[in-house]
Design a protein around this motif. Structure first.
Motif, PDB file in Angstrom:
ATOM      1  N   PHE A   8       0.686  -1.293  -0.045  1.00  0.00           N
ATOM      2  CA  PHE A   8      -0.024  -0.158   0.060  1.00  0.00           C
ATOM      3  C   PHE A   8       0.829   1.259  -0.016  1.00  0.00           C
ATOM      4  CE2 PHE A   8      -1.936   3.423   2.510  1.00  0.00           C
ATOM      5  CZ  PHE A   8      -3.200   3.492   1.784  1.00  0.00           C
ATOM      6  N   VAL A   9       1.710   1.289   0.793  1.00  0.00           N
ATOM      7  CA  VAL A   9       2.757   2.389   1.106  1.00  0.00           C
ATOM      8  C   VAL A   9       3.306   2.738  -0.221  1.00  0.00           C
ATOM      9  CG1 VAL A   9       4.791   3.281   2.075  1.00  0.00           C
ATOM     10  CG2 VAL A   9       3.038   2.415   3.330  1.00  0.00           C
ATOM     11  N   ARG A  10       4.062   1.503  -0.994  1.00  0.00           N
ATOM     12  CA  ARG A  10       4.918   2.035  -2.087  1.00  0.00           C
ATOM     13  C   ARG A  10       3.939   2.226  -3.308  1.00  0.00           C
ATOM     14  NH1 ARG A  10      10.075   0.411  -1.708  1.00  0.00           N
ATOM     15  NH2 ARG A  10      10.504  -0.715  -0.038  1.00  0.00           N
ATOM     16  N   SER A  11       2.564   1.684  -3.448  1.00  0.00           N
ATOM     17  CA  SER A  11       1.821   1.917  -4.494  1.00  0.00           C
ATOM     18  C   SER A  11       1.275   3.378  -4.228  1.00  0.00           C
ATOM     19  CB  SER A  11       0.496   1.061  -4.377  1.00  0.00           C
ATOM     20  OG  SER A  11       0.887  -0.318  -4.545  1.00  0.00           O
ATOM     21  N   VAL A  12       0.871   3.785  -3.207  1.00  0.00           N
ATOM     22  CA  VAL A  12       0.470   5.237  -3.113  1.00  0.00           C
ATOM     23  C   VAL A  12       1.436   6.201  -3.392  1.00  0.00           C
ATOM     24  CG1 VAL A  12      -0.565   7.040  -1.317  1.00  0.00           C
ATOM     25  CG2 VAL A  12      -1.533   4.737  -1.359  1.00  0.00           C
ATOM     26  N   THR A  13       2.850   5.963  -2.794  1.00  0.00           N
ATOM     27  CA  THR A  13       3.912   6.712  -3.204  1.00  0.00           C
ATOM     28  C   THR A  13       4.388   6.746  -4.787  1.00  0.00           C
ATOM     29  OG1 THR A  13       4.649   6.474  -1.061  1.00  0.00           O
ATOM     30  CG2 THR A  13       6.111   7.265  -2.423  1.00  0.00           C
ATOM     31  N   ALA A  14       4.131   5.592  -5.177  1.00  0.00           N
ATOM     32  CA  ALA A  14       4.406   5.534  -6.739  1.00  0.00           C
ATOM     33  C   ALA A  14       3.589   6.244  -7.457  1.00  0.00           C
ATOM     34  CB  ALA A  14       4.481   4.063  -7.026  1.00  0.00           C
ATOM     35  N   VAL A  15       2.158   6.098  -7.304  1.00  0.00           N
ATOM     36  CA  VAL A  15       1.068   7.062  -7.817  1.00  0.00           C
ATOM     37  C   VAL A  15       1.413   8.419  -7.740  1.00  0.00           C
ATOM     38  CG1 VAL A  15      -1.483   7.533  -7.858  1.00  0.00           C
ATOM     39  CG2 VAL A  15      -0.678   5.443  -7.966  1.00  0.00           C
ATOM     40  N   ASN A  16       1.631   8.959  -6.535  1.00  0.00           N
ATOM     41  CA  ASN A  16       1.801  10.314  -6.177  1.00  0.00           C
ATOM     42  C   ASN A  16       3.136  10.765  -6.712  1.00  0.00           C
ATOM     43  OD1 ASN A  16      -0.529  11.118  -4.787  1.00  0.00           O
ATOM     44  ND2 ASN A  16       0.246  10.208  -2.922  1.00  0.00           N
ATOM     45  N   ARG A  17       4.111   9.897  -6.992  1.00  0.00           N
ATOM     46  CA  ARG A  17       5.518  10.213  -7.479  1.00  0.00           C
ATOM     47  C   ARG A  17       5.342  10.590  -8.926  1.00  0.00           C
ATOM     48  NH1 ARG A  17       8.740   6.761  -5.557  1.00  0.00           N
ATOM     49  NH2 ARG A  17       7.908   5.193  -7.340  1.00  0.00           N
ATOM     50  N   TRP A  18       4.671   9.565  -9.766  1.00  0.00           N
ATOM     51  CA  TRP A  18       4.158   9.561 -11.203  1.00  0.00           C
ATOM     52  C   TRP A  18       3.415  10.953 -11.440  1.00  0.00           C
ATOM     53  CZ3 TRP A  18       0.160  10.089 -14.088  1.00  0.00           C
ATOM     54  CH2 TRP A  18       0.141   9.900 -15.563  1.00  0.00           C
ATOM     55  N   LEU A  19       2.460  11.146 -10.847  1.00  0.00           N
ATOM     56  CA  LEU A  19       1.538  12.605 -10.982  1.00  0.00           C
ATOM     57  C   LEU A  19       2.484  13.636 -10.532  1.00  0.00           C
ATOM     58  CD1 LEU A  19      -1.892  11.771  -9.393  1.00  0.00           C
ATOM     59  CD2 LEU A  19      -1.316  12.518 -11.600  1.00  0.00           C
ATOM     60  N   PHE A  20       3.326  13.632  -9.960  1.00  0.00           N
ATOM     61  CA  PHE A  20       4.344  14.882  -9.353  1.00  0.00           C
ATOM     62  C   PHE A  20       5.071  15.166 -10.745  1.00  0.00           C
ATOM     63  CE2 PHE A  20       8.477  16.577  -7.964  1.00  0.00           C
ATOM     64  CZ  PHE A  20       7.938  17.429  -7.239  1.00  0.00           C
ATOM     65  N   ASN A  21       5.654  13.946 -11.262  1.00  0.00           N
ATOM     66  CA  ASN A  21       6.381  14.047 -12.330  1.00  0.00           C
ATOM     67  C   ASN A  21       5.700  14.293 -13.494  1.00  0.00           C
ATOM     68  OD1 ASN A  21       8.817  13.441 -11.254  1.00  0.00           O
ATOM     69  ND2 ASN A  21       8.526  11.277 -11.469  1.00  0.00           N
ATOM     70  N   ALA A  22       4.348  14.005 -14.000  1.00  0.00           N
ATOM     71  CA  ALA A  22       3.556  14.367 -14.765  1.00  0.00           C
ATOM     72  C   ALA A  22       3.234  16.015 -14.727  1.00  0.00           C
ATOM     73  CB  ALA A  22       2.220  13.568 -14.965  1.00  0.00           C
ATOM     74  N   LEU A 149      -3.773  13.266  -1.186  1.00  0.00           N
ATOM     75  CA  LEU A 149      -3.271  13.840  -0.085  1.00  0.00           C
ATOM     76  C   LEU A 149      -3.421  12.766   1.290  1.00  0.00           C
ATOM     77  CD1 LEU A 149      -1.353  15.962   1.559  1.00  0.00           C
ATOM     78  CD2 LEU A 149      -3.421  17.144   1.855  1.00  0.00           C
ATOM     79  N   PHE A 150      -4.809  12.400   1.477  1.00  0.00           N
ATOM     80  CA  PHE A 150      -5.192  11.692   2.398  1.00  0.00           C
ATOM     81  C   PHE A 150      -4.497  10.071   2.315  1.00  0.00           C
ATOM     82  CE2 PHE A 150      -7.832   7.955   3.751  1.00  0.00           C
ATOM     83  CZ  PHE A 150      -8.109   8.214   5.260  1.00  0.00           C
ATOM     84  N   LEU A 151      -4.433   9.739   1.062  1.00  0.00           N
ATOM     85  CA  LEU A 151      -3.654   8.358   1.168  1.00  0.00           C
ATOM     86  C   LEU A 151      -2.427   8.356   1.348  1.00  0.00           C
ATOM     87  CD1 LEU A 151      -5.702   7.026  -2.263  1.00  0.00           C
ATOM     88  CD2 LEU A 151      -5.853   6.371   0.115  1.00  0.00           C
ATOM     89  N   GLN A 152      -1.698   9.473   1.155  1.00  0.00           N
ATOM     90  CA  GLN A 152      -0.100   9.774   1.259  1.00  0.00           C
ATOM     91  C   GLN A 152       0.012   9.941   2.871  1.00  0.00           C
ATOM     92  OE1 GLN A 152       2.426   9.433  -1.525  1.00  0.00           O
ATOM     93  NE2 GLN A 152       3.367   9.016   0.448  1.00  0.00           N
ATOM     94  N   ALA A 153      -0.708  10.694   3.428  1.00  0.00           N
ATOM     95  CA  ALA A 153      -0.886  10.785   4.842  1.00  0.00           C
ATOM     96  C   ALA A 153      -0.939   9.405   5.490  1.00  0.00           C
ATOM     97  CB  ALA A 153      -1.722  11.865   5.301  1.00  0.00           C
ATOM     98  N   ALA A 154      -1.829   8.741   5.140  1.00  0.00           N
ATOM     99  CA  ALA A 154      -2.024   7.378   5.800  1.00  0.00           C
ATOM    100  C   ALA A 154      -0.790   6.384   5.460  1.00  0.00           C
ATOM    101  CB  ALA A 154      -3.499   6.892   5.140  1.00  0.00           C
TER     102      ALA A 154
END
Length: 177
Positions: A8-22, A149-154
């Motif tokens: 979960f932690v890696r997936s949420v972070t990967a999605v947010n990292r991809w969006l950040f780069n995009a 943001l909620f998912l990343q905080a979790a």
């Protein structure tokens, strides 16, 4: 950390990292548009109807969708003087208390942002300027960013709860640079 939590932690972070780069690529459009608007206005006394408005509309998603990943990298403002004076254990307690506050903040804002975005869509809202672009899609970025943001905080809270005190080193974190 249990594998399901780690996933979960890696997936949420990967999605947010991809969006950040995009969304970081939006700067490749925002900067020239603003440059054009400024040069047209002050250099040629011919202001554009759309330049600064387009830059503003693009900056919103850039800012909002980049935020959740910055939470992971520690890029947000914090009380550095307090953190530097505290021990790692106290900083961990600060973070364990701070992430639920961030999550609650995201949920409260989501409660108000979702109807705001739905209403904007229902009205086919535009900016009501001379250019008058449709802006409801931009307003839907707000609840999307709040969920992320909620998912990343979790995810960050779970990472700390299971005693993983350093974020996973990846190409976007301070540790991985």
């Amino acid at each position: 950390m249990p594998s399901i939590v780690d996933g979960f932690v890696r997936s949420v972070t990967a999605v947010n990292r991809w969006l950040f780069n995009a969304v970081s690529l939006l700067l490749l459009l925002i900067v020239p548009v603003m440059l054009y608007a400024v040069v047209a206005r002050y250099g040629f006394n011919a202001p554009s109807d759309w330049g600064l408005e387009l830059a503003t509309l693009l900056f919103g998603p850039y800012f909002l969708l980049g935020g959740p990943y910055l939470l992971h990298t520690g890029g947000h403002v914090n009380l550095d003087l307090l953190r530097q004076a505290a021990s790692p254990r106290v900083n961990r307690v600060f973070d364990l208390l701070n992430y639920p506050v961030i999550a609650a903040f995201a949920i409260i804002l989501l409660y108000y942002a979702w109807p705001f975005a739905v209403q904007s869509y229902g009205l086919g809202e535009t900016s009501y300027t001379s250019w008058n672009p449709v802006i409801w899609p931009i307003k839907f970025v707000i609840p999307i960013a709040l969920v992320l943001l909620f998912l990343q905080a979790a995810a960050e809270w779970l990472r700390l709860f299971f005693h993983d005190v350093t974020p996973p080193a990846d190409e976007g974190t301070k540790d991985g640079l």
